[in-house]
Design a protein around this motif. Structure first.
Motif, short mmCIF file in Angstrom:
data_model
loop_
_atom_site.label_atom_id
_atom_site.label_comp_id
_atom_site.label_asym_id
_atom_site.label_seq_id
_atom_site.Cartn_x
_atom_site.Cartn_y
_atom_site.Cartn_z
N ARG A 16 60.07 -3.44 44.78
CA ARG A 16 60.70 -3.44 46.19
C ARG A 16 61.33 -1.95 46.38
NH1 ARG A 16 64.59 -8.13 48.19
NH2 ARG A 16 64.58 -7.61 50.37
N GLU A 17 60.57 -1.15 46.61
CA GLU A 17 61.33 0.18 46.76
C GLU A 17 61.95 0.29 48.09
OE1 GLU A 17 58.05 3.10 46.44
OE2 GLU A 17 57.55 2.47 44.57
N SER A 18 62.99 1.21 48.41
CA SER A 18 63.89 1.16 49.30
C SER A 18 63.03 2.06 50.48
CB SER A 18 65.14 2.34 48.85
OG SER A 18 65.88 1.54 47.93
N SER A 54 62.08 4.45 53.45
CA SER A 54 62.36 6.03 53.66
C SER A 54 63.03 6.44 54.96
CB SER A 54 61.09 6.67 53.34
OG SER A 54 60.55 6.38 52.02
N SER A 84 58.97 -2.93 53.01
CA SER A 84 59.57 -3.43 51.90
C SER A 84 59.77 -5.01 52.09
CB SER A 84 60.67 -2.68 51.78
OG SER A 84 61.18 -3.08 50.30
N GLU A 103 65.44 0.05 61.69
CA GLU A 103 65.01 -0.79 60.78
C GLU A 103 65.04 -2.28 61.52
OE1 GLU A 103 66.13 -2.95 56.27
OE2 GLU A 103 67.00 -0.76 57.09
#
Length: 777
Positions: free
Chosen positions: A89-91, A93, A105, A414
């Protein structure tokens, strides 16, 4: 009041839904694992002595509420739950900075699901600012596009300027196409192949199918230089080989120069339609398109050997390569390419001016439309797995099984989607991919199922519960060698008693339906032809012989349980052949079947007497003017048979006051009441099986009371008249008798005969003297 009623109905609906869902339809129930596989709400009671001697172990399998009601302790109930684990689970960008951006994500999760029990997780997406763009300009160079080509040669500066507004990491490539160089598409005369244009047009290049001219470049001068070298070509028919060119541009990624992290666009400019799969047969080309790259020296080499691709083939390859096509076409073919765009995900159509001067504005507008619409979908979904997307954004599209849509998503904004996954069968480590259309980022979902019970059992090989001939496994006995039975009470080789065998027979029929063995009064079922087990108290059930639709068991929209289809929530019908919908049952007043039937398979199933299509009319029903007469009399005039209990007898089927309901049809009635008076009233038939609204005319038409004098006078006159009639009748009888006697006398007189005899003393004259003077007068 309205809000209160709505709240009550909502609570009733939720309660009803929960009751409908909390159902355990038992399948194979020889063990705890069999129970768990039977349904999402089936749980297992491992409590010792829960079953009675000779009772099937299937009673241990039911809903939690049912088992607790039968005496099973809550802590003795086994009910595996869903489990979700996030592995990556990368943040997200914020902007592109020469590194691999993250727009989706999480990136990798695993689900361990119980069959039939859904689980929901959230997926986030953010449009990265300055995300790279690769634009491949694919141009039709047939003769009719000669004016457009001259303008395109000057478009380099404007194209780069438009892309720089979006990102500083923009690249442009160029390709051209005409059509296959065989008859009947192109003149195969040698001179015409080399110069297929009009004789007066000198700058004409030889005919070709598809040519790659320029790989992706960020240099404006290089683009202008390569495009300037291009000249018009020509062919015979109007449709062109545009699908051939797009397929090769998608497949030959290393030659085109597509970057791994970029928004990939193909801008197709043309003023003609397109050839597709099957058209190649006109030229004797029978080999179907193999969906591989065939590019040598920047030319499509298999153009005359391989048929055009189908629209479906092209759509799949564009989607795999994350390429978004923009069809920049003239007005005359706008409709054709609009229909093509509907079959290719993430595509747009714009109308070119006659000389293509507006192409830059068209590309900019189409890019904004495509990039602001985020469509989340999946690839390689395993069998018996269902995915539902619920968008969470300002401009959501509809909730769907194939995709979720958010529109008007701005750069840096988002958004999220709730993804609900349900597995309907047992499986181990099956994977599928969730991704936004046209974007490289993906989420890998690995699914496995929890179909077994994890029981903590005592390690006794001779447990008292099993007559010291076996151990306990999830509350039931696992017998040692040589012993069988529910409590290991039977020894192998012992002759079963007749009563035990009788308990394996249903309605004195075949023992275990011929599908199992009777062991200690309990059926142990065999395996079906499909590799599964028969089940049921008498092995009467299997999950392989349900009704089929479109050659699929339960239409592929449900599960087969003991010969009957259990449909998913979205379908219904005996074979789950119908989508759940009430559209075909809705009436003009927005009721379902006028309240006189139920909607099944989008069609009204009417109650007895009511007729299709929406149960509006009733055939053979009693006339409501007669059936409602007693209620009308008591409601309107406080008389009649229902006078004493009028409200109780009539309030449920007839309204005397005005009510705000839709009237189906009206009827005017004129009936005689119990007192002999005529009553006039109108009946408005309302929604429902026996539901009316009445409008009563308050005046009754009653007959006048009888006159005593008239009755007495009438009686005397009637007696006198009857006496005269009797005398006349007697006189007539006497006359008839006398007439009969007269006729008899006359007949007898006619029959009499008189004797004719001569007088013996009489002698006739001997001499006759005639008077001579007699004249005869």
């Amino acid at each position: 009041m309205d809000w209160f009623l709505f709240f009550i109905l909502l609570q009733m609906g939720v309660k009803g839904r929960c009751q409908q869902e909390e159902v355990c339809l038992k399948s194979v129930v020889n063990s705890c694992g069999d129970c768990i596989r039977s349904g999402p709400y089936c749980v297992w009671c491992k409590q010792l002595n829960f079953t009675k001697p000779g009772e099937q172990e299937a009673v241990r399998c039911d809903t939690q509420a049912q088992l607790i009601g039968r005496g099973c302790k809550k802590e003795e109930i086994i009910s595996p739950q869903n489990n979700l684990k996030i592995h990556k689970r990368e943040s997200l960008s914020n902007s592109f900075n020469e590194q691999e951006p993250v727009q989706l994500s999480p990136q990798k999760i695993s689900l361990r699901l119980r069959p039939g029990l859904p689980t929901t997780f959230s997926v986030s997406f953010k449009r990265v600012e300055g995300y790279p763009v690769d634009l491949y300009y694919l141009m039709d160079l047939s003769y009719s596009m000669k004016d457009d080509l001259e303008n395109v040669k000057e478009l380099g500066k404007d194209l780069f300027a438009a892309l720089k507004k979006i990102t500083k990491y923009a690249k442009i490539g160029f390709g051209a196409f005409v059509d296959k160089t065989v008859l009947p598409y192109t003149n195969t005369n040698k001179e015409k192949l080399l110069k297929p244009c009009d004789e007066n047009y000198q700058q004409c290049q030889a005919a070709f199918g598809y040519r790659h001219v320029l790989s992706m470049t960020s240099t404006e001068e290089e683009f202008k230089s390569k495009v300037t070298e291009q000249f018009i070509s020509g062919n015979l028919d109007s449709p062109e080989g545009s699908l051939d060119a797009m397929m090769q541009a998608a497949l030959c990624g290393d030659k085109i120069g597509w970057r791994n992290s970029s928004t990939r666009l193909i801008v197709l400019t043309t003023d003609a339609g397109f050839h597709m799969a099957g058209d190649g047969k006109l030229a004797g080309i029978l080999e179907p398109n193999d969906e591989h790259c065939h590019m040598e020296n920047n030319l499509y080499t298999n153009s005359i050997e391989m048929d055009y691709p189908s629209v479906g083939q092209l759509a799949v390859q564009l989607e795999k390569s994350n390429i978004q096509p923009i069809f920049a076409v003239t007005t005359n073919v706008e409709t054709v390419y609009t229909q093509l765009s509907q079959r290719i995900p993430k595509s747009a159509v714009g109308v070119l001016s006659s000389d293509s001067k507006n192409v830059v504005q068209l590309i900019e507008s189409a890019y904004n439309r495509l990039s602001s619409k985020v469509t989340l979908t999946h690839d390689n979904l395993p069998d018996n797995v269902r995915v539902i997307y619920t968008p969470k954004c300002e401009h959501p599209g509809p909730t769907g099984e194939s995709e979720g849509v958010c529109d008007n998503v701005q750069v840096g904004q988002e958004i999220s989607f709730n993804v609900t996954v349900t597995a309907y069968s047992c499986m181990e480590d099956k994977s599928f991919t969730i991704r936004p259309q046209g974007i490289k980022d993906t989420l890998t979902v690995t699914i496995s199922t929890n179909c077994e019970c994890q029981c903590v059992d005592p390690g006794l090989n001779k447990h008292p519960h099993c007559n010291e001939k076996g151990n306990v496994s999830c509350g039931i006995c696992s017998c040692s060698e040589g012993s069988i039975g529910q409590f290991c009470e039977c020894s192998i080789g012992r002759r079963d008693e007749r009563t035990l065998r009788a308990s394996c027979q249903r309605q004195n029929g075949t023992e275990c339906e011929g599908r199992g063995d009777c062991v200690c009064g309990r059926c142990e079922c065999h395996t079906t032809e499909g590799g599964r087990s028969y089940y049921g108290d008498f092995c009467q059930c299997d999950d392989e012989h349900c009704e089929k639709f479109q050659n699929k068991l339960c239409g592929g929209n449900g599960n087969c349980k003991c010969g009957k289809c259990e449909c998913f929530e979205s379908h219904e019908g005996s074979a789950c052949q119908c989508r759940v919908s009430e559209e075909g049952c809705r009436t003009p007043n927005n009721t379902v079947c006028y309240g006189r039937g139920t909607c099944k398979c989008n069609r009204c199933e009417c109650k007895e007497g009511y007729q299709h299509p929406r149960c509006q009319t009733c055939l053979g029903c009693t006339d409501p003017c007669q059936t409602k007469l007693n209620c009308i009399e008591c409601l309107g005039f406080d008389s009649g048979p229902f006078k004493k209990n009028c409200s109780a007898a009539c309030s449920k089927s007839i309204y005397h006051v005005m009510v705000d309901q839709f009237t189906i049809q009206s009827k005017k009635c004129h009936q005689k009441d119990s007192g002999g008076c005529w009553i006039t009233f109108n009946l408005d038939q309302l929604v429902g099986e026996d539901n009316y609204k009445a409008e009563i005319v308050k005046q009754r038409d009653c007959p006048a009371p009888p006159s005593v004098t008239a009755i007495i006078g009438g009686s005397i006159a009637s007696v006198a008249l009857i006496g005269i009639l009797l005398l006349m009748l007697i006189k007539l009888l006497i006359y008839m008798k006398d007439l009969k006697e007269l006729r008899k006398f006359e007949n007898e007189q006619k029959k009499s005969k008189w004797a004719k005899a001569d007088n013996p003393l009489f002698h006739s004259a001997n001499t006759t003297v005639l008077n001579p003077t007699f004249t005869g007068e």
